[in-house]
Design a protein around this motif. Structure first.
Motif, PDB file in Angstrom:
ATOM      1  N   THR A  91      12.507  -1.455  35.150  1.00 16.06           N
ATOM      2  CA  THR A  91      12.702   0.000  35.081  1.00 16.06           C
ATOM      3  C   THR A  91      12.043   0.545  33.807  1.00 16.06           C
ATOM      4  N   TYR A  92      12.027  -0.243  32.769  1.00 11.90           N
ATOM      5  CA  TYR A  92      11.332   0.171  31.540  1.00 11.90           C
ATOM      6  C   TYR A  92       9.850   0.434  31.830  1.00 11.90           C
ATOM      7  N   HIS A  93       9.224  -0.472  32.581  1.00  8.48           N
ATOM      8  CA  HIS A  93       7.811  -0.262  32.938  1.00  8.48           C
ATOM      9  C   HIS A  93       7.653   1.019  33.746  1.00  8.48           C
ATOM     10  N   SER A  94       8.574   1.254  34.695  1.00  9.47           N
ATOM     11  CA  SER A  94       8.492   2.486  35.512  1.00  9.47           C
ATOM     12  C   SER A  94       8.547   3.714  34.628  1.00  9.47           C
ATOM     13  N   ARG A  95       9.447   3.687  33.666  1.00 10.32           N
ATOM     14  CA  ARG A  95       9.586   4.855  32.760  1.00 10.32           C
ATOM     15  C   ARG A  95       8.311   5.043  31.942  1.00 10.32           C
ATOM     16  N   LEU A  96       7.776   3.915  31.488  1.00 11.51           N
ATOM     17  CA  LEU A  96       6.540   3.982  30.695  1.00 11.51           C
ATOM     18  C   LEU A  96       5.399   4.567  31.530  1.00 11.51           C
ATOM     19  N   TYR A  97       5.267   4.125  32.775  1.00 12.45           N
ATOM     20  CA  TYR A  97       4.205   4.640  33.655  1.00 12.45           C
ATOM     21  C   TYR A  97       4.406   6.154  33.872  1.00 12.45           C
ATOM     22  N   ALA A  98       5.648   6.549  34.103  1.00  7.39           N
ATOM     23  CA  ALA A  98       5.927   7.974  34.358  1.00  7.39           C
ATOM     24  C   ALA A  98       5.598   8.804  33.123  1.00  7.39           C
ATOM     25  N   ASP A  99       5.919   8.267  31.958  1.00  9.51           N
ATOM     26  CA  ASP A  99       5.651   8.980  30.707  1.00  9.51           C
ATOM     27  C   ASP A  99       4.139   9.130  30.488  1.00  9.51           C
ATOM     28  N   LEU A 100       3.405   8.038  30.708  1.00  6.85           N
ATOM     29  CA  LEU A 100       1.936   8.095  30.543  1.00  6.85           C
ATOM     30  C   LEU A 100       1.325   9.074  31.542  1.00  6.85           C
ATOM     31  N   ALA A 101       1.840   9.065  32.776  1.00  4.22           N
ATOM     32  CA  ALA A 101       1.304   9.964  33.813  1.00  4.22           C
ATOM     33  C   ALA A 101       1.496  11.416  33.375  1.00  4.22           C
ATOM     34  N   GLU A 102       2.651  11.705  32.813  1.00  5.32           N
ATOM     35  CA  GLU A 102       2.918  13.080  32.379  1.00  5.32           C
ATOM     36  C   GLU A 102       1.989  13.464  31.217  1.00  5.32           C
ATOM     37  N   LYS A 103       1.894  12.558  30.246  1.00 10.64           N
ATOM     38  CA  LYS A 103       1.063  12.841  29.056  1.00 10.64           C
ATOM     39  C   LYS A 103      -0.402  13.069  29.423  1.00 10.64           C
ATOM     40  N   HIS A 104      -0.883  12.325  30.439  1.00 14.59           N
ATOM     41  CA  HIS A 104      -2.315  12.381  30.770  1.00 14.59           C
ATOM     42  C   HIS A 104      -2.576  13.204  32.030  1.00 14.59           C
ATOM     43  N   HIS A 105      -1.549  13.956  32.482  1.00 13.39           N
ATOM     44  CA  HIS A 105      -1.697  14.874  33.632  1.00 13.39           C
ATOM     45  C   HIS A 105      -2.199  14.161  34.885  1.00 13.39           C
ATOM     46  N   CYS A 106      -1.600  13.012  35.156  1.00 17.32           N
ATOM     47  CA  CYS A 106      -2.007  12.243  36.342  1.00 17.32           C
ATOM     48  C   CYS A 106      -1.040  12.523  37.485  1.00 17.32           C
ATOM     49  N   LEU A 107      -1.576  12.620  38.683  1.00  8.96           N
ATOM     50  CA  LEU A 107      -0.748  12.677  39.875  1.00  8.96           C
ATOM     51  C   LEU A 107      -0.580  11.245  40.370  1.00  8.96           C
ATOM     52  N   THR A 108       0.619  10.916  40.798  1.00  9.59           N
ATOM     53  CA  THR A 108       0.912   9.508  41.066  1.00  9.59           C
ATOM     54  C   THR A 108       1.742   9.349  42.331  1.00  9.59           C
ATOM     55  N   GLN A 109       1.695   8.157  42.890  1.00 16.16           N
ATOM     56  CA  GLN A 109       2.530   7.877  44.058  1.00 16.16           C
ATOM     57  C   GLN A 109       2.900   6.397  44.096  1.00 16.16           C
ATOM     58  N   VAL A 110       4.157   6.142  44.421  1.00 15.59           N
ATOM     59  CA  VAL A 110       4.619   4.777  44.685  1.00 15.59           C
ATOM     60  C   VAL A 110       4.750   4.639  46.205  1.00 15.59           C
ATOM     61  N   GLY A 111       4.354   3.477  46.727  1.00 12.25           N
ATOM     62  CA  GLY A 111       4.260   3.304  48.176  1.00 12.25           C
ATOM     63  C   GLY A 111       5.585   3.139  48.894  1.00 12.25           C
ATOM     64  N   PHE A 112       6.351   4.204  48.932  1.00 12.11           N
ATOM     65  CA  PHE A 112       7.579   4.211  49.742  1.00 12.11           C
ATOM     66  C   PHE A 112       7.227   4.855  51.084  1.00 12.11           C
ATOM     67  N   GLN A 113       6.501   4.087  51.920  1.00  8.65           N
ATOM     68  CA  GLN A 113       5.938   4.684  53.137  1.00  8.65           C
ATOM     69  C   GLN A 113       6.996   5.086  54.146  1.00  8.65           C
ATOM     70  N   ARG A 114       8.223   4.570  53.987  1.00  8.64           N
ATOM     71  CA  ARG A 114       9.231   4.936  54.989  1.00  8.64           C
ATOM     72  C   ARG A 114       9.638   6.403  54.880  1.00  8.64           C
ATOM     73  N   ARG A 115       9.339   7.054  53.758  1.00  8.71           N
ATOM     74  CA  ARG A 115       9.535   8.502  53.676  1.00  8.71           C
ATOM     75  C   ARG A 115       8.576   9.233  54.620  1.00  8.71           C
ATOM     76  N   HIS A 116       7.489   8.531  55.020  1.00  6.58           N
ATOM     77  CA  HIS A 116       6.427   9.194  55.788  1.00  6.58           C
ATOM     78  C   HIS A 116       6.343   8.726  57.239  1.00  6.58           C
ATOM     79  N   VAL A 117       7.287   7.870  57.655  1.00  3.25           N
ATOM     80  CA  VAL A 117       7.311   7.442  59.058  1.00  3.25           C
ATOM     81  C   VAL A 117       7.466   8.700  59.929  1.00  3.25           C
ATOM     82  N   PRO A 118       6.547   8.949  60.855  1.00  4.50           N
ATOM     83  CA  PRO A 118       6.618  10.197  61.621  1.00  4.50           C
ATOM     84  C   PRO A 118       7.969  10.394  62.335  1.00  4.50           C
ATOM     85  N   ALA A 119       8.562   9.304  62.851  1.00  4.31           N
ATOM     86  CA  ALA A 119       9.871   9.445  63.513  1.00  4.31           C
ATOM     87  C   ALA A 119      10.935   9.870  62.504  1.00  4.31           C
TER      88      ALA A 119
END
Ligand SMILES: NC(=O)c1ccc[n+]([C@@H]2O[C@H](COP(=O)([O-])OP(=O)(O)OC[C@H]3O[C@@H](n4cnc5c(N)ncnc54)[C@H](O)[C@@H]3O)[C@@H](O)[C@H]2O)c1
Length: 325
Positions: free
Chosen positions: A103-131
């Motif tokens: 979780t520390y790594h996740s927080r670090l990635y999120a912090d870097l993404a915010e600082k460097h204005h990056c758009l990001t996605q983690v592959g939770f594809q079940r949010r996108h299952v059409p059904a």
């Protein structure tokens, strides 16, 4: 040629099965190069999907190709260096779950993404299952979801082998069951306030919890029930959504149904949903749709649904479940 230049690090199993077919099917994406430490994998994947350039060194690839978007798909213990490197260069980044080794790594990635204005996605594809998206919308049309039950069940062939993932570097819930935890959080639509969990290791040696049940209360009043297990009869992934006098079951691999007011259930073959956009497994399992969402978000300059900071919340909920509450 598309104006959306993309590069991919990792030419492994999952990437070949679902991510490359999805990304190369998007007409407005130019997959300009890929990179793998193993040259044969890089070349075979490039040939299969018509990717013009291959590399063994991702830093060289990023410097020469200069992509806006980088997919980094590999086990979580290898993510840290390429993810932090790409984020510091201000590139938009996709990674698979889990959203880091810890979780520390996740927080670090999120912090870097915010600082460097990056758009990001983690592959939770079940949010996108059409059904899932279609039946969730039908439940919510009648009122808010009040209860969500997520079963993610598997059978482990050889119980004498430990149940750790990636040679045991990550526990099963963080690596695998996290899909169900994230889906539950997303369907409940709130933030977890109270967690009560039973975390057990059954029939197998080693410190790998393989049978987990949890009761989660959310700040919007919704309740979540989780059952994640590696010692059940077979692989079953099933989300159960309850709204006011309405219930939907979604099993991405088989059938789904919705029923209301004591009526007869409407039963569907899950793979029939969203067929107008494509009828391959990467479509009905949600992979193509998650990539479409990611690219659309980048074009519109907004964070995708499961951006890094959102994925931190799922990692934190996993930690709370593993701690028993
Ligand atoms: N969303 C899902 O349903 C689902 C299912 C299974 C696995 N996963 C996730 O997918 C990821 C694994 O993906 P995979 O199966 O494609 O992995 P894999 O292990 O088959 O392949 C990873 C590739 O990355 C390469 N690699 C490693 N470090 C590299 C580096 N520094 N530079 C270039 N290449 C490098 C390796 O040589 C390998 O070919 C994991 O995070 C796993 O949790 C997700």
């Amino acid at each position: 040629m598309s104006d959306m230049r993309v590069a991919f690090i990792g030419a492994g199993n999952l990437a070949n099965r679902y991510h490359y077919p999805s990304i190369t099917a998007l007409p407005d994406v130019d997959l300009a190069a890929l990179c793998d430490l193993v040259p044969q994998k890089a070349e075979a994947t490039a040939e299969r999907f018509g990717v013009p350039r291959t590399y063994g060194d991702y830093k060289q690839m990023l410097s020469e190709v200069d992509p806006q978007v980088v997919y980094i798909v590999m086990p979580p213990q290898f993510l840290f260096e390429p993810v932090t490197y790409a984020l510091k260069q201000g590139r938009h980044v996709f990674i698979e779950k889990p959203a880091g080794l810890t979780t520390y790594h996740s927080r670090l990635y999120a912090d870097l993404a915010e600082k460097h204005h990056c758009l990001t996605q983690v592959g939770f594809q079940r949010r996108h299952v059409p059904a899932m998206t279609a039946l969730r919308a039908r439940v919510e049309a009648r009122g808010p979801i009040h209860t969500v039950s997520l079963n993610f069940l598997k059978s482990t062939k050889d119980l004498s082998k430990h149940a750790g993932f990636f040679e045991g570097v990550v526990d099963p819930l963080t690596s695998d069951g996290i899909h169900a935890v994230d889906n539950l959080r997303w369907l409940a639509g709130g933030e977890a306030t109270r967690v009560v969990a039973d975390v057990s290791t059954r029939f197998a040696p080693g410190p790998f919890p393989n049978a987990i049940t949890a009761h989660i209360t959310f700040d919007n009043g919704a309740v979540g029930l989780l059952h994640y297990s590696l010692v059940t009869g077979r692989r079953i992934y099933r989300a159960e959504l309850h709204g006011p006098n309405v219930t939907a079951y979604v099993d991405p691999d088989r059938d789904s149904y919705i029923v209301a007011d004591d009526g007869e259930p409407e039963v569907f073959q899950t793979s029939e949903f969203g067929k107008d956009l494509g009828g391959q497994p990467e479509h009905w399992l949600g992979f193509w749709h998650e990539h479409r969402h990611f690219i659309d978000c980048i074009r519109e300059g907004r964070q995708p649904s499961s951006h890094f900071a959102d994925a931190v919340k799922t990692m934190e909920l996993v930690d709370r479940i593993l701690a028993g509450g």
